[in-house]
Design an enzyme around this catalytic site. Structure first.
Site: not given
Ligand code: FUB
Length: 459
Positions: A37, A203
């Site tokens: 992340d 969209e």
């Molecule tokens: O890392 C835990 C969760 O998995 C994150 O908050 C999401 O974005 C996904 O990567």
């Protein structure tokens, strides 16, 4: 925190399978911990990278995440580890012992605000006087009080547009608040008590390709908002599991969003989740994401990677391939004549980092054959001596200073003996001139050899 022996052997096996490539490999950019992340932030000429941290031991076959880590670079190839800069225990109001999910940090008026989701417990905010902390909770309660369902309140992304800060977040829908200038409260006069739900149309966020029949759009989670040349970009994980990365653009920070397509498709070494972060730095554009390559395919043990890319002339983002090579060129050279933190790493094998308030972060769990590589070191007219800050209460070992790679020319061999606390060790070198990659190869008997805090070359 210590890597168990079985995990260490497993990790080494995975790394050995990458061995023919490691001379080229720059991805994943952190090898000492599992990180995911990515949330990069450019401040004062430095890139700070905030990450989540997948623990070495996964509990109950689910995300096992207790703290948030920070790394920095000024060259995009060597990353300095600042340790775990925040953890679940910083939020006294939460009784969660797991769930330190995807954060983002932003600076304003000399302070740094780290927005942290706690899975199942909403989004909190921490504040610090420096990008690397120490962070504290200025509120004593969560910042976001339920969008529609507290389990949706994850993955905050924050952005300041002409003085107005916006905090977006959400899975499987997208919400935002307009933050007040204090960055720790928001305008309650709009939306539902301040929370505005974005319209999840096909969209705006692409057509759901049938991932579960419940969602209209492709948007899944992990939003990343920014502005470039008066166009607003919302980049996000899309298409359910396995996640792709897609993006939408808008003429304002609040939309209307127009779906633009995928940026990164699924590839073998990607995890079932993915998570974007995008910055411009020193004239280049960089795309951060995560993979499961370092763990050999474990989706709860992910690692951050980076690719350099170019926008198309019309501002659209090309499809980006995840590579092992990653960033090919540094954007600055490392000055070896100033003290460099030993936890400044382009590539490492075997070692971990730890930290305490006295020493800061240092390299530890150093065993025979482990190594650290740093790239683009500018020796200028020549270095003749190497110094290192080390500590060991055991027999110690040696630091071999090698040119370019783990098997490169041996420039010097620095002995580390029982030090009784942190001590400086030094050794003479075969003179080295110009710009080179350098490898510190650790040698000694069985067991952990010593800890390594800093290094420096002398002319
Ligand atoms: O890392 C835990 C969760 O998995 C994150 O908050 C999401 O974005 C996904 O990567």
């Amino acid at each position: 925190m210590k890597l168990q022996m079985t995990n260490r052997i497993a990790s080494l096996l995975v790394l050995f399978s990458l061995a023919p490539l490691f001379g080229l490999a720059q991805n994943p950019i952190i090898q000492t911990y599992f990180t995911a992340d990515p949330a990069p932030m450019v401040h004062d000429g430095t890139v700070y990278l905030y990450t989540t941290h997948d623990e070495d031991e996964t509990v109950d076959n689910f995300f096992t995440m207790y703290n948030w880590r920070c790394y920095s670079t000024t060259d995009m190839v060597n990353w300095t580890d600042h340790g775990a800069v925040a953890s679940l225990s910083d939020f006294a109001w939460s009784d969660k012992t797991n769930g330190a999910w995807a954060p983002q940090c932003i600076g304003r008026n000399g302070k740094f605000y780290l927005y942290c989701p706690i899975h199942g417990d909403g989004i909190g905010v921490l504040v610090a006087d420096s990008p690397t902390g120490p962070f504290r909770d200025p509120l004593g309660h969560r910042l976001i009080v339920d969008s529609e369902n507290i389990w949706h309140d994850i993955d905050p992304t924050v952005f300041i547009d002409d003085g107005q800060a916006y905090l977006y977040w959400g899975n499987p829908a997208l919400f935002y608040v307009k933050l007040n200038e204090d960055m720790i409260s928001y305008d309650k006069s709009i939306g539902n008590n301040g929370i505005v739900a974005a319209e999840m149309t096909k969209e705006a966020f692409g057509e759901n390709e049938g991932r579960d029949g419940q969602h209209i759009s492709n948007y899944t989670e992990g939003p990343w908002i920014y502005k470039r040349n008066s166009l607003y970009y919302m980049v996000y994980a899309a298409a359910g599991i396995p996640e792709y990365i897609a993006y939408s653009t808008a003429p304002s920070a609040t939309g209307p969003w127009t779906y633009q397509g995928f940026i990164m498709k699924r590839a073998d070494h990607l995890a079932f989740t993915n998570h974007p972060g995008i910055i411009d730095y020193k004239g280049n554009s960089y795309f951060f994401y995560h993979t499961q390559e370092l763990s050999g395919g474990e989706g709860f043990k992910r690692s951050v990677s980076v690719e350099q890319f170019n926008y198309n002339p019309d501002g659209t983002i090309p499809l980006i391939a995840p590579t092992k090579e990653g960033v090919k060129e540094s954007v600055a050279n490392l000055n070896p004549y100033k003290k460099v933190e030993a936890e400044t790493i382009a590539w490492s094998e075997g070692v971990k980092t730890e930290g305490n308030s006295k020493t800061g972060v240092y390299v530890t769990q150093i065993n025979n054959g482990d190594f650290i590589k740093v790239k683009s070191v500018d020796f200028g007219a020549g270095a003749k001596k190497f110094e290192a800050g080390v500590a060991t209460s055991s027999k110690g070992g040696q630091i071999e200073v090698r040119l370019n790679d783990v098997n490169g020319q041996l420039l010097g061999n620095c002995k580390v003996k029982n030090t009784d606390g942190w001590k400086k060790t030094s050794c003479k070198l075969t003179k080295v001139e110009g710009i080179h990659d350098i490898c510190f190869v650790f040698k000694g008997n069985d067991g952990q050899l010593f800890n390594f805090d800093w290094w420096k070359f002398k002319k």
